[in-house]
Design a protein around this motif. Structure first.
Motif, PDB file in Angstrom:
ATOM      1  N   THR A 275       1.033  -1.220  -0.104  1.00  0.00           N
ATOM      2  CA  THR A 275      -0.002   0.254   0.021  1.00  0.00           C
ATOM      3  C   THR A 275       0.673   0.874  -0.176  1.00  0.00           C
ATOM      4  OG1 THR A 275      -0.537   0.143   2.861  1.00  0.00           O
ATOM      5  CG2 THR A 275      -1.796  -1.581   1.233  1.00  0.00           C
ATOM      6  N   ILE A 276       1.656   1.442   0.519  1.00  0.00           N
ATOM      7  CA  ILE A 276       3.154   1.962   0.742  1.00  0.00           C
ATOM      8  C   ILE A 276       3.575   2.542  -0.943  1.00  0.00           C
ATOM      9  CG2 ILE A 276       4.864   3.362   1.444  1.00  0.00           C
ATOM     10  CD1 ILE A 276       4.726   1.830   4.211  1.00  0.00           C
ATOM     11  N   LEU A 277       4.140   2.102  -1.561  1.00  0.00           N
ATOM     12  CA  LEU A 277       4.220   2.392  -2.388  1.00  0.00           C
ATOM     13  C   LEU A 277       4.121   2.928  -3.980  1.00  0.00           C
ATOM     14  CD1 LEU A 277       6.854  -1.109  -3.125  1.00  0.00           C
ATOM     15  CD2 LEU A 277       7.531   1.225  -2.740  1.00  0.00           C
ATOM     16  N   PRO A 278       2.342   2.490  -4.263  1.00  0.00           N
ATOM     17  CA  PRO A 278       1.199   3.530  -4.960  1.00  0.00           C
ATOM     18  C   PRO A 278       1.055   4.452  -4.119  1.00  0.00           C
ATOM     19  CG  PRO A 278       0.877   1.049  -4.482  1.00  0.00           C
ATOM     20  CD  PRO A 278       2.392   0.773  -3.111  1.00  0.00           C
ATOM     21  N   LEU A 279       1.157   4.404  -3.392  1.00  0.00           N
ATOM     22  CA  LEU A 279       1.237   5.785  -2.797  1.00  0.00           C
ATOM     23  C   LEU A 279       2.113   7.037  -2.811  1.00  0.00           C
ATOM     24  CD1 LEU A 279      -0.165   8.488  -0.471  1.00  0.00           C
ATOM     25  CD2 LEU A 279       1.044   7.094   1.534  1.00  0.00           C
ATOM     26  N   ALA A 280       3.503   6.481  -2.735  1.00  0.00           N
ATOM     27  CA  ALA A 280       4.557   7.401  -3.040  1.00  0.00           C
ATOM     28  C   ALA A 280       4.957   7.205  -4.169  1.00  0.00           C
ATOM     29  CB  ALA A 280       6.009   5.970  -2.728  1.00  0.00           C
ATOM     30  N   GLU A 281       4.617   6.477  -5.172  1.00  0.00           N
ATOM     31  CA  GLU A 281       4.457   6.730  -7.052  1.00  0.00           C
ATOM     32  C   GLU A 281       3.351   7.270  -7.542  1.00  0.00           C
ATOM     33  OE1 GLU A 281       4.470   3.531 -10.861  1.00  0.00           O
ATOM     34  OE2 GLU A 281       3.354   3.096  -9.056  1.00  0.00           O
ATOM     35  N   ARG A 282       2.371   7.803  -6.769  1.00  0.00           N
ATOM     36  CA  ARG A 282       0.977   8.944  -7.017  1.00  0.00           C
ATOM     37  C   ARG A 282       1.696   9.917  -6.951  1.00  0.00           C
ATOM     38  NH1 ARG A 282      -2.319   4.815  -4.527  1.00  0.00           N
ATOM     39  NH2 ARG A 282      -2.881   5.901  -2.604  1.00  0.00           N
ATOM     40  N   GLN A 283       2.380  10.398  -5.612  1.00  0.00           N
ATOM     41  CA  GLN A 283       2.960  11.594  -5.033  1.00  0.00           C
ATOM     42  C   GLN A 283       4.764  11.735  -5.690  1.00  0.00           C
ATOM     43  OE1 GLN A 283       3.151  11.639  -0.507  1.00  0.00           O
ATOM     44  NE2 GLN A 283       0.282  11.222  -0.785  1.00  0.00           N
ATOM     45  N   GLY A 284       4.791  11.546  -6.129  1.00  0.00           N
ATOM     46  CA  GLY A 284       6.189  11.174  -6.284  1.00  0.00           C
ATOM     47  C   GLY A 284       6.807  11.483  -5.491  1.00  0.00           C
ATOM     48  N   HIS A 285       6.919  10.582  -4.593  1.00  0.00           N
ATOM     49  CA  HIS A 285       8.225  10.053  -2.838  1.00  0.00           C
ATOM     50  C   HIS A 285       9.399   9.572  -3.645  1.00  0.00           C
ATOM     51  CE1 HIS A 285       8.168  11.355   1.032  1.00  0.00           C
ATOM     52  NE2 HIS A 285       8.605  10.201   1.495  1.00  0.00           N
ATOM     53  N   PRO A 286      10.789   9.755  -3.112  1.00  0.00           N
ATOM     54  CA  PRO A 286      11.136   8.625  -3.726  1.00  0.00           C
ATOM     55  C   PRO A 286      11.496   7.838  -2.893  1.00  0.00           C
ATOM     56  CG  PRO A 286      12.042  11.336  -2.718  1.00  0.00           C
ATOM     57  CD  PRO A 286      10.647  11.162  -2.773  1.00  0.00           C
ATOM     58  N   VAL A 287      11.783   7.033  -3.563  1.00  0.00           N
ATOM     59  CA  VAL A 287      12.521   5.213  -3.025  1.00  0.00           C
ATOM     60  C   VAL A 287      12.982   4.256  -4.008  1.00  0.00           C
ATOM     61  CG1 VAL A 287      10.591   2.929  -3.835  1.00  0.00           C
ATOM     62  CG2 VAL A 287       8.662   4.994  -3.594  1.00  0.00           C
ATOM     63  N   LEU A 288      13.978   3.823  -2.972  1.00  0.00           N
ATOM     64  CA  LEU A 288      15.388   2.975  -2.898  1.00  0.00           C
ATOM     65  C   LEU A 288      15.026   1.050  -2.943  1.00  0.00           C
ATOM     66  CD1 LEU A 288      18.148   3.063  -4.098  1.00  0.00           C
ATOM     67  CD2 LEU A 288      18.565   3.319  -1.111  1.00  0.00           C
ATOM     68  N   PHE A 289      14.699   1.021  -3.711  1.00  0.00           N
ATOM     69  CA  PHE A 289      14.653  -0.399  -3.284  1.00  0.00           C
ATOM     70  C   PHE A 289      16.144  -0.899  -3.319  1.00  0.00           C
ATOM     71  CE2 PHE A 289      10.928  -0.150  -5.603  1.00  0.00           C
ATOM     72  CZ  PHE A 289      10.136  -0.707  -5.067  1.00  0.00           C
ATOM     73  N   THR A 290      16.977  -2.122  -2.397  1.00  0.00           N
ATOM     74  CA  THR A 290      17.670  -2.584  -2.099  1.00  0.00           C
ATOM     75  C   THR A 290      18.199  -3.916  -2.307  1.00  0.00           C
ATOM     76  OG1 THR A 290      17.508  -2.487   0.076  1.00  0.00           O
ATOM     77  CG2 THR A 290      18.643   0.223  -1.120  1.00  0.00           C
ATOM     78  N   GLY A 291      17.715  -5.048  -2.877  1.00  0.00           N
ATOM     79  CA  GLY A 291      17.404  -6.312  -3.605  1.00  0.00           C
ATOM     80  C   GLY A 291      16.887  -6.660  -4.093  1.00  0.00           C
ATOM     81  N   HIS A 292      17.024  -7.719  -4.110  1.00  0.00           N
ATOM     82  CA  HIS A 292      16.187  -8.603  -5.257  1.00  0.00           C
ATOM     83  C   HIS A 292      14.693  -8.337  -5.824  1.00  0.00           C
ATOM     84  CE1 HIS A 292      15.541 -11.519  -8.144  1.00  0.00           C
ATOM     85  NE2 HIS A 292      14.418 -11.915  -7.503  1.00  0.00           N
TER      86      HIS A 292
END
Length: 383
Positions: free
Chosen positions: A292-309
Motif C-alpha cells: 500500500t505504501i509504494l502506490p502512494l509514493a508513486e502517485r506523490q512522486g515520493h522517492p523510493v529506493l530498493f536495495t535487494g532482489h
C-alpha cells in the motif's frame, strides 16, 4: 551421496535440494519462486509427490520466502517426515507463509511439529551427521554441512561473511559445496554500497521509502541510514526481536542499534508519508505494508529506493523500470571475493551455485573454475 537440485539452481527463488545416502532422504529448504504466479508449477520446488513421501526429514535454514514458504505445500503433497529449523526461524516463518503461501498451506505449516535446529552444533538424521553454523544473513539463519561418513557436503543457504551486523561462523572442510551465488561476479564491497545507500537518503531530506524484508536486511538498513528514520507497522517489533537475539549479532552492535530503534518514529497507514527514511516490508512491494505504501509514493512522486532482489513483474521491478524508483544493491549475500574465499577454505572439489540465473552463474564461474555452471534445477549428481 546423491544430490538432487529441486529449485534455485540456474534460477532465483524456490531454493531447495535433497540429499540421499544409505536409503535416507534429507531435504534442505522449501522455497517459492516469486517471479511466477502461485498457480504456476515453477512456483514450487521441482519434486514429485512420491519423492516427498519418501523424504525422511526437512531442514529449513531461515525464514525468507524463497527458502521456507513451500513447507505447507510439501506437506499437502505427501511429506510427513521430521521438520527442523532454528527457534528464531520457527518464530518468524509465519510472516512468509502469510505473504506468499496458499491459505491452506499456511495452516498446514503452522500446525506442523517442528524440532529445533541448533544455531551452532550437530544433529543426527539417519546416516547423516548435520553440522550447523550461523550464516551472517539473518537472525536464525544457518548453513549446514551433511556428513554420511564417506562424503561431506556443505550447503551455504544464504550467507554474508562480512555483514556489519550478523555473525557468520566459518564452514568446515568438505568434498562438495553449494554456494550462495546470488550476486555472481559483483565485487563491490558492502561498505561502499552502504555509503551509496546512505547518500541517497541524505539527498532526500523530504523523506524516502526503503522497502526491505522484515528480518535480515531491515536491521542492516537500521545500522547505516541517516536519521531521522520511520518504521511502518510491524517493523519495530521485528527489529526489537532481532536485537534481542544477541547470539546472532556482532559484538558491540546491539546497544548502538537499540538506541537508533528507540529514536525511530512509528508511521501508520492513513498518515502522510514522513519526512524520514521509511522502512517497510516486503522488499519487493508484493505483500505487507509495502503493497500500500509504494502506490502512494508513486502517485506523490515520493522517492523510493530498493536495495535487494526484484522479481520480474513485481511492483518494485515495474517501478524501477519505469524510472519511478531507484535501485542500489545493499549486499546481504556474498560478493565475488567472499565466495572465492569460501570455496578456497572449503577445499571442495565440486562447487554448485544457487540463487541466480544461468548468465550470472557463468560470470561467477569465470572466477571460480570448479563451479559447475552447467547444473540446473532438475539435475542430480553423485559426490
Amino acid at each position: 551421496m546423491r544430490i538432487h537440485l529441486l529449485g534455485g539452481f540456474g534460477e532465483k527463488g524456490r531454493t531447495s535440494l535433497a540429499i540421499e545416502s544409505k536409503g535416507y532422504r534429507l531435504m534442505l529448504d522449501a522455497g517459492i519462486n516469486t517471479s511466477v504466479s502461485m498457480d504456476d508449477a515453477d512456483y514450487y520446488p521441482r519434486v514429485s509427490p512420491a519423492a516427498l513421501v519418501a523424504t525422511d526429514a526437512l531442514i529449513i535454514t531461515h525464514a525468507h520466502e524463497d527458502h521456507v514458504t513451500a513447507l505447507g505445500w510439501a506437506i499437502a503433497q505427501g511429506f510427513a517426515g521430521r521438520i527442523l529449523m532454528g527457534a528464531e526461524t520457527a518464530r518468524d516463518a509465519d510472516m512468509a507463509w502469510a505473504g506468499y503461501a496458499a491459505p491452506a498451506d499456511r495452516e498446514r505449516a503452522r500446525a506442523a511439529a517442528v524440532e529445533t535446529l541448533p544455531a551452532r552444533g550437530t544433529v543426527a538424521l539417519g546416516p547423516f551427521t548435520v553440522t550447523t553454523g550461523r550464516s551472517g544473513h539473518i537472525v536464525g539463519g544457518s548453513w549446514c554441512v551433511i556428513d554420511d561418513g564417506a562424503r561431506r557436503f556443505a550447503y551455504c543457504g544464504d550467507v554474508v561473511p562480512e555483514s556489519p551486523v550478523f555473525m557468520m561462523d566459518p564452514l568446515p572442510p568438505c568434498d562438495a559445496i553449494a554456494i550462495d551465488a546470488s550476486y555472481g561476479d559483483d565485487d563491490v564491497p558492502a561498505r561502499e554500497r552502504a555509503r551509496q545507500v546512505a547518500a541517497f537518503v541524505a539527498r532526500h531530506p523530504q523523506g524516502c521509502v526503503l522497502p526491505t524484508p522484515l528480518a535480515g536486511r531491515s536491521l542492516e538498513l537500521l545500522a547505516i541510514l541517516p536519521e531521522p528514520i520511520a518504521l511502518a507497522p510491524d517493523m519495530r517489533e521485528s527489529l526489537a526481536a532481532q536485537l534481542a537475539a544477541q547470539e546472532w549479532l556482532r559484538p558491540g552492535i546491539r546497544d548502538r542499534l537499540a538506541e537508533r530503534l528507540a529514536a525511530a518514529a512509528d508511521w501508520r497507514e492513513g498518515e502522510p508519508l514522513p519526512k524520514a527514511a521509511l522502512l517497510c516490508y516486503d522488499g519487493m512491494g508484493m505483500s505487507g505494508p509495502s503493497a500500500t505504501i509504494l502506490p502512494l509514493a508513486e502517485r506523490q512522486g515520493h522517492p523510493v529506493l530498493f536495495t535487494g532482489h526484484l522479481p520480474k513483474g513485481s511492483p518494485g521491478d515495474r517501478m524501477v523500470r519505469a524510472g519511478r524508483a531507484a535501485w542500489n544493491r545493499l549486499p546481504t549475500h556474498p560478493t565475488l571475493g567472499e565466495n572465492r574465499a569460501i570455496v578456497a577454505a572449503s577445499g571442495a572439489r565440486i562447487v554448485l551455485g544457487h540463487s541466480c540465473d544461468p548468465a550470472t552463474l557463468r560470470a561467477l564461474a569465470a572466477h571460480i573454475p570448479l563451479l559447475r555452471a552447467d547444473l540446473a534445477t532438475g539435475t542430480s549428481l553423485d559426490i
